[in-house]
Design an enzyme around this catalytic site. Structure first.
Site, mmCIF file in Angstrom:
data_model
loop_
_atom_site.group_PDB
_atom_site.id
_atom_site.type_symbol
_atom_site.label_atom_id
_atom_site.label_comp_id
_atom_site.label_asym_id
_atom_site.label_seq_id
_atom_site.Cartn_x
_atom_site.Cartn_y
_atom_site.Cartn_z
ATOM 1 N N LYS A 13 0.853 -1.191 0.000
ATOM 2 C CA LYS A 13 0.000 0.000 0.000
ATOM 3 C C LYS A 13 0.886 1.236 0.000
ATOM 4 O O LYS A 13 1.461 1.618 1.010
ATOM 5 C CB LYS A 13 -0.940 0.056 1.208
ATOM 6 C CG LYS A 13 -2.068 1.057 0.922
ATOM 7 C CD LYS A 13 -2.661 1.692 2.144
ATOM 8 C CE LYS A 13 -1.873 2.827 2.715
ATOM 9 N NZ LYS A 13 -1.770 4.040 1.854
ATOM 10 N N THR B 2 5.916 7.809 13.491
ATOM 11 C CA THR B 2 6.032 7.005 14.710
ATOM 12 C C THR B 2 4.645 6.695 15.273
ATOM 13 O O THR B 2 4.404 5.588 15.760
ATOM 14 C CB THR B 2 6.918 7.742 15.734
ATOM 15 O OG1 THR B 2 8.247 7.811 15.189
ATOM 16 C CG2 THR B 2 6.989 7.005 17.065
ATOM 17 N N GLU C 52 10.123 1.470 10.185
ATOM 18 C CA GLU C 52 11.056 2.583 9.952
ATOM 19 C C GLU C 52 10.280 3.855 10.225
ATOM 20 O O GLU C 52 9.379 4.204 9.454
ATOM 21 C CB GLU C 52 11.536 2.610 8.500
ATOM 22 C CG GLU C 52 12.278 1.390 8.032
ATOM 23 C CD GLU C 52 13.625 1.219 8.682
ATOM 24 O OE1 GLU C 52 14.070 2.129 9.407
ATOM 25 O OE2 GLU C 52 14.215 0.151 8.488
ATOM 26 N N CYS D 201 13.324 11.155 6.812
ATOM 27 C CA CYS D 201 13.331 10.717 8.201
ATOM 28 C C CYS D 201 14.741 10.743 8.769
ATOM 29 O O CYS D 201 14.930 10.952 9.961
ATOM 30 C CB CYS D 201 12.735 9.333 8.313
ATOM 31 S SG CYS D 201 13.371 8.208 7.069
ATOM 32 N N GLU E 84 9.657 16.011 15.150
ATOM 33 C CA GLU E 84 10.039 15.940 13.738
ATOM 34 C C GLU E 84 9.184 16.927 12.946
ATOM 35 O O GLU E 84 7.962 16.819 12.921
ATOM 36 C CB GLU E 84 9.818 14.507 13.238
ATOM 37 C CG GLU E 84 10.433 14.251 11.897
ATOM 38 C CD GLU E 84 10.204 12.826 11.418
ATOM 39 O OE1 GLU E 84 9.129 12.272 11.699
ATOM 40 O OE2 GLU E 84 11.093 12.275 10.758
#
Ligand code: NAD
Length: 500
Positions: A177, A232, A252, A286, A387
């Site tokens: 996906k 996350t 990841e 990332c 982030e």
């Protein structure tokens, strides 16, 4: 005419009732339409993958033939590098400077590396004789079953082949996906696997939203492994979802990479490196180096040079080879970054350069953020802890190397880090950093032969590297007692005190 892409399920190209419009984030021009899948498409794709696995054609294909097919796909992608790089740039705004070498080139290299290690891989190994019952021991490494691969929009092809490559090499079936903003390269990859002769159902691509389509896939009872790259928060939800069925998971996730300039570094090189670390891929990476740690004694000099060099970065059309920084993926993501600018100001950070959406005719369409550097930042500020996912660098200062290491490790993330300085000193610091990749005097070094992944909340498991296939196999121990009868052998171990 606009390109149209259907989904790929059970070896057929499947339409949906609704469509996505994929528009360039730089110009808002329509690039392609894509079928918008539903949970029913997920069910069909998982059923096809399970049937293909149970049928066994692919997993019983000798590893060397599976590797050869992967190599064929790699060759086809390599031959289409310029075309696919341009498509990627149009779709997600990553600059053409890097979509060829990084997005397509690394993906090709990863597939070729997997094909090479598949031929050497120990699919079956004989162990030592098992005494005292004189049994033979064998370890068989076999595919897990149906693998769900869920990938983001920022580096779509590489994050896809990191999962699909080893899963297929190992003989699994896959339901992929892609992200709803950037599904095109995943669908181009499926076209190449179809052309190369992969049996129907072994690779399926369902395009759909994260909720409900992604969540339905990652929680599907027939899925035996989920491999995910993204935020996350979603990674944690997948981990929770997987607990009930004790399904394997590779994650990841996000990062907040610390980039340490030591006081013996070549400052000009380190400054350019810091901009490359943070701004490449428009800061939407990332593994970006988003926290720059500088010695307090050299802070003014470094910040001065940093601002001077950042002012030369060209923001604009990502298809122009001279452009360094392109657009942000969406209006939502741009607004999220602008929110962080307000938060940073409220917390007391100072904008050294940038800090806004640019003005001018070139920026009337699309979603833009100026390359931005904040100073007067401390590691407790949200701008230093969360982030941002854009071209935004924060500069922190330190008084001692111990303090630099402490600041670098004071984060819930642990994906990447970097050190600039003399080789041995920098290496000693690198060994103390809690991150899956640590780069010395460079950044973004990703290579098929080396693992990629995160410590702490940056992830679980590794992609790429010599053990990439291990993440997609079950290990089965088979013991064969050739000595005839169990009376004096196996039971003796349990019940005979003389033996047991
Ligand atoms: P995301 O986690 O929302 O999306 C990643 C993929 O997961 C997409 O395919 C999405 O459709 C799917 N997804 C979303 N919700 C899901 C769910 N509940 N269950 C299963 N699949 C689901 O990430 P995003 O929206 O693309 O970006 C948000 C943030 O994620 C970014 O700002 C950044 O912090 C982080 N991010 C990290 C990476 C990375 O490579 N580590 C990549 C992209 C984004």
């Amino acid at each position: 005419m606009t390109n149209h892409y259907s989904m790929y399920i059970d070896g057929k190209w499947v339409e949906a009732d609704e469509l996505y419009e994929i528009r360039s984030p730089a110009t808002e021009e329509l690039i392609a339409t894509v079928a918008k899948g539903s949970v029913d498409h997920v069910d069909a794709a998982v059923a096809a993958a399970k049937d293909a696995f149970d049928d066994g054609t692919w997993r019983r294909t000798p590893p060397a033939e599976r590797a050869a097919l992967i190599n064929t796909v790699a060759e086809k992608l390599a031959a289409r590098t310029d075309e696919l790089a341009a498509l990627q740039t149009q779709e997600n705004g990553a600059t053409i400077r890097i979509t060829g070498a990084l997005h397509v080139g690394l993906s090709v290299g990863q597939l070729q590396y997997l094909a090479a290690i598949a031929e050497q891989y120990q699919w079956e190994t004989a162990g030592p004789a098992i005494e005292p019952i004189a049994a033979d021991g064998i370890v068989v490494r076999e595919p897990i079953g149906v693998v769900a691969a869920i990938v983001p929009w920022n580096i779509p092809l590489l994050t896809t082949v990191w999962k699909v490559g080893p899963a297929l090499v190992a003989g699994n079936s896959v339901v992929l996906k892609p992200d709803e903003h950037a599904p095109l390269l995943a669908l181009e990859l499926a076209r190449e696997f179809e052309a190369a002769g992969l049996p129907p159902g072994v690779l399926n691509v369902v395009t759909g939203d994260g909720e409900p389509v992604g969540a339905h896939l990652s929680g599907h009872p027939l899925v035996r492994k989920v491999a995910f790259t993204g935020s996350t928060a979603v990674g944690k939800s997948i981990l929770r979802q997987s607990a009930d069925s004790v399904r394997q998971v590779t994650l990841e996730l996000g990062g907040k990479g610390a980039n340490i300039i030591l006081d013996d570094a070549d400052i000009d090189m380190a400054v350019d490196g810091a901009l490359f670390a943070c701004m490449a891929n428009n800061g939407e990476a990332c593994e970006a180096g988003t926290r720059l740690l500088v010695p307090a004694s050299r802070k003014d000099e470094i910040v001065g040079k940093l601002v001077q060099r950042a002012a030369t970065l060209k923001l604009g059309n990502p298809l122009e080879p001279t452009t360094h920084v392109g657009p942000i993926i969406s209006a939502t993501q741009r607004d999220r970054i602008l929110d962080y600018f307000r938060i940073a100001a409220d917390e007391g950070a100072t904008t050294a350069i940038g800090g806004r959406a640019p003005c001018g005719p070139e920026f009337e369409k699309g979603y833009w953020i100026e390359p931005t550097i904040f100073v007067d930042v401390t590691n407790d500020m949200r701008i230093a802890r969360e982030e941002v996912f854009g071209p935004v660098l924060v500069v922190l200062s330190y008084d001692s190397v111990d303090e630099a290491v402490a600041i670098a490790n004071d984060t819930k993330y642990g994906l990447s880090a970097g050190v600039w300085g003399s080789d041995e000193r920098a290496l000693a610091v690198a060994r103390r950093l809690e991150a899956g990749s640590v780069w010395i005097n460079n950044w973004h070094i990703i290579h098929p032969a080396y693992p990629f992944g995160g410590y702490k909340e940056s992830g679980l498991g590794r992609e790429g590297g010599p053990h990439a296939i291990d993440e997609y196999v079950e290990e089965k121990f088979i013991a064969l007692d050739r000595s005839g009868g169990i009376e004096n052998k196996a039971f003796a171990i349990v019940i005979d005190p003389a033996v047991g």
